[in-house]
Scaffold this active site. Structure first.
Site, PDB file in Angstrom:
ATOM      1  N   THR A  52       9.522  -7.440 -12.745  1.00  0.00           N
ATOM      2  CA  THR A  52       9.022  -8.804 -12.871  1.00  0.00           C
ATOM      3  C   THR A  52       7.971  -9.092 -11.809  1.00  0.00           C
ATOM      4  O   THR A  52       8.180  -8.801 -10.631  1.00  0.00           O
ATOM      5  CB  THR A  52      10.191  -9.806 -12.725  1.00  0.00           C
ATOM      6  OG1 THR A  52      11.137  -9.525 -13.751  1.00  0.00           O
ATOM      7  CG2 THR A  52       9.708 -11.242 -12.838  1.00  0.00           C
ATOM      8  N   SER A  83      -3.244  -3.558   0.571  1.00  0.00           N
ATOM      9  CA  SER A  83      -2.026  -4.212   1.044  1.00  0.00           C
ATOM     10  C   SER A  83      -2.296  -5.689   1.325  1.00  0.00           C
ATOM     11  O   SER A  83      -3.323  -6.035   1.889  1.00  0.00           O
ATOM     12  CB  SER A  83      -1.554  -3.519   2.333  1.00  0.00           C
ATOM     13  OG  SER A  83      -0.487  -4.246   2.904  1.00  0.00           O
ATOM     14  N   HIS A  98      -0.566  -7.814   3.361  1.00  0.00           N
ATOM     15  CA  HIS A  98      -0.304  -8.352   4.704  1.00  0.00           C
ATOM     16  C   HIS A  98      -1.269  -7.866   5.782  1.00  0.00           C
ATOM     17  O   HIS A  98      -1.130  -8.225   6.951  1.00  0.00           O
ATOM     18  CB  HIS A  98       1.156  -8.089   5.111  1.00  0.00           C
ATOM     19  CG  HIS A  98       1.487  -6.670   5.449  1.00  0.00           C
ATOM     20  ND1 HIS A  98       1.496  -6.210   6.749  1.00  0.00           N
ATOM     21  CD2 HIS A  98       1.830  -5.620   4.681  1.00  0.00           C
ATOM     22  CE1 HIS A  98       1.856  -4.928   6.748  1.00  0.00           C
ATOM     23  NE2 HIS A  98       2.059  -4.549   5.509  1.00  0.00           N
ATOM     24  N   CYS A 128       4.116   2.111  12.397  1.00  0.00           N
ATOM     25  CA  CYS A 128       5.074   2.679  11.463  1.00  0.00           C
ATOM     26  C   CYS A 128       5.774   3.903  12.027  1.00  0.00           C
ATOM     27  O   CYS A 128       6.782   4.344  11.511  1.00  0.00           O
ATOM     28  CB  CYS A 128       4.376   3.052  10.168  1.00  0.00           C
ATOM     29  SG  CYS A 128       3.266   1.786   9.616  1.00  0.00           S
ATOM     30  N   ALA A 146       0.821  -1.213   0.000  1.00  0.00           N
ATOM     31  CA  ALA A 146       0.000   0.000   0.000  1.00  0.00           C
ATOM     32  C   ALA A 146       0.858   1.267   0.000  1.00  0.00           C
ATOM     33  O   ALA A 146       0.436   2.299  -0.529  1.00  0.00           O
ATOM     34  CB  ALA A 146      -0.954  -0.002   1.191  1.00  0.00           C
ATOM     35  N   THR A 147       2.059   1.200   0.568  1.00  0.00           N
ATOM     36  CA  THR A 147       2.928   2.375   0.552  1.00  0.00           C
ATOM     37  C   THR A 147       3.239   2.770  -0.893  1.00  0.00           C
ATOM     38  O   THR A 147       3.091   3.934  -1.282  1.00  0.00           O
ATOM     39  CB  THR A 147       4.248   2.080   1.307  1.00  0.00           C
ATOM     40  OG1 THR A 147       3.926   1.763   2.663  1.00  0.00           O
ATOM     41  CG2 THR A 147       5.194   3.267   1.264  1.00  0.00           C
TER      42      THR A 147
HETATM   43  C1  LIG Z   1      -0.321  -0.817   6.547  1.00  0.00           C
HETATM   44  C2  LIG Z   1      -0.819   0.419   5.874  1.00  0.00           C
HETATM   45  C3  LIG Z   1      -0.118   0.985   4.797  1.00  0.00           C
HETATM   46  C4  LIG Z   1       1.191   0.434   4.310  1.00  0.00           C
HETATM   47  O1  LIG Z   1       1.004  -0.765   3.643  1.00  0.00           O
HETATM   48  P1  LIG Z   1       2.292  -1.637   3.200  1.00  0.00           P
HETATM   49  O2  LIG Z   1       1.693  -2.712   2.365  1.00  0.00           O
HETATM   50  O3  LIG Z   1       2.888  -2.140   4.474  1.00  0.00           O
HETATM   51  O4  LIG Z   1       3.189  -0.744   2.445  1.00  0.00           O
HETATM   52  C5  LIG Z   1      -0.647   2.106   4.207  1.00  0.00           C
HETATM   53  N1  LIG Z   1      -1.799   2.643   4.631  1.00  0.00           N
HETATM   54  C6  LIG Z   1      -2.498   2.137   5.666  1.00  0.00           C
HETATM   55  C7  LIG Z   1      -3.759   2.771   6.093  1.00  0.00           C
HETATM   56  C8  LIG Z   1      -2.026   1.009   6.319  1.00  0.00           C
HETATM   57  O5  LIG Z   1      -2.701   0.520   7.353  1.00  0.00           O
END
Ligand SMILES: *Cc1c(COP(=O)(O)O)cnc(C)c1O
Length: 391
Positions: A246, A206, A208, A334, A80-81
């Site tokens: 890839t 995301s 995970h 984070c 998501a980042t």
């Molecule tokens: C965890 C999270 C992210 C980051 O996601 P990643 O896949 O770890 O880069 C971004 N936004 C929100 C709201 C999140 O909870």
């Protein structure tokens, strides 16, 4: 008392990350070894490539089905980042617009991206949440002006768990012809999302956070009418030119399977979200009996698994240290390298001393009633003990 309590610590931090579901791990392991689909999905000249490509495209349809998108609208990213970065920088770059509208309590992936754009000379408007932690659609409407290139407002906040009315925010953006991006990392798979119904143009996901692997995510990009997104990673022109590199077949297949499982739970009358919500409510029904506790964020409009509570008259650091057998978080994981009171709670107007002594409990797929009851007892007795030691 039954004691089915893990020896490491009770995991109540599902908003930080989730373990991989065993069904997901099994699918992933089929994409790694010589007898599995290890090929490069971009290899067009042999069966190894075709096989991997087929799995990637199958996963794309699974992800798209979770929120009523077209598979061609799914762009694989590393998480998501990256999706947040690609959405905001990509749309700003392609449109040449001069302003971004966002909220003051976004994830750092959005806030730091916006700060970077400010350093390049762009204007960013930060909308404040109301006292319940909600971003009001009217506030978004007021912030949009003719120079606005994109609006980015998260669906569910990672820290306090409040859920914004993205359908209404999306409608406001659509009326004004401004692309709407939402970071849905916390809400996808837990709340029903329909990108068409909810007026979403771009959405970050995301792996995970939904029992998939780390290092994989998705940016949904609306196809019609066409929305131009400038790539931020250049290379072989993968993903309709928007994101080169890839494709990580095993990660993608894992995320696809995670989405199938979430869809099944959302569609089931008695799906896991009901169980998770009732565990969360059970935890709160215990904790609210501790004097001077405050629930942060709207009580109704929140994620099923989230509870964010402030405890008055205790020192936050001491409390967390004493609760070393509970895996919980203060602030967002984070940013926990910095020991400032949470900027999210500050945005809500929670006083510093209360913001310091606040804990986010997030329950999930593998949380048990025993774990919740154990955690509640530990918190209650520890808070009482620390308060008694103070006077
Ligand atoms: C965890 C999270 C992210 C980051 O996601 P990643 O896949 O770890 O880069 C971004 N936004 C929100 C709201 C999140 O909870």
């Amino acid at each position: 008392m039954s004691t089915k309590i893990p020896t490491k610590a009770v995991y109540l931090d599902y908003s930080a990350t989730t373990p991989v579901d065993p069904r997901v791990a099994e699918r992933m392991s089929g994409c790694l070894l010589t007898d599995g689909a290890f090929g490069n999905p971009a290899s067009r000249s042999h069966v190894y490539g075709w096989e991997a490509e087929e799995l990637v495209e199958e996963a794309r349809t699974h992800v798209a089905a979770l929120f009523n998108a077209d598979p061609r609208e799914i762009i694989w990213t590393s998480g998501a980042t990256e999706s947040d970065n690609l959405a905001i920088k990509g749309v700003v770059e392609a449109s040449g617009g001069e302003r971004v509208v966002t909220s003051s309590y976004e994830h750092k992936a959005v806030l730091d991206t916006c700060a970077h754009l400010e350093s390049l000379g762009l204007d960013v408007t930060y909308i404040e949440p109301d006292a319940g932690g909600i971003i009001q659609p009217e506030a978004v409407a007021d912030a949009i002006d003719p120079d606005t290139a994109i609006v980015s407002v998260m669906h569910a906040n990672n820290e306090i768990g409040v859920v914004n009315d993205i359908r209404a925010i999306g409608a406001v953006c659509r009326e004004r012809g401004v692309p709407f991006h939402t970071d849905a990392a916390q809400s996808v798979g837990k709340i029903d999302i329909d990108v068409r119904r909810d007026n979403i143009d771009l959405m970050s996901v995301s792996g995970h956070k939904i029992y998939g692997p780390k290092g994989i995510g998705v940016l949904f990009v609306r196809r019609q009418p066409f929305l131009s997104v400038a790539p931020q990673i250049h290379g072989g022109g993968h993903e309709r030119g928007m994101r080169s590199g890839t494709l990580a077949t095993h990660q993608i297949v894992g995320l696809g399977e995670a989405c199938v499982i979430c869809r099944g739970e959302l569609d089931r009358d008695n799906g896991e979200n009901r169980r998770i919500r009732s565990l969360r409510d059970r935890l709160w029904s215990h904790l609210r009996q501790v004097p001077k506790t405050l629930l942060n964020g709207d009580e109704e409009q929140r994620l099923p698994g989230n509870l964010n509570v402030s405890f008055g008259d205790v020192d936050g650091d001491t409390l967390l240290t004493a609760l070393d057998d509970l895996a919980v978080s203060t602030g967002s994981a984070c940013t926990s390298a910095t020991v400032e009171p949470s900027y999210v709670l500050k945005a809500l107007g929670v006083p510093d001393d209360l913001a310091h002594a606040s804990i986010r409990f997030t329950v999930g797929r593998y949380t048990t009633t025993d774990e919740v009851d154990y955690a509640a007892r530990r918190v209650a007795t520890t808070v009482e003990k620390l308060r008694a030691a103070r006077v």
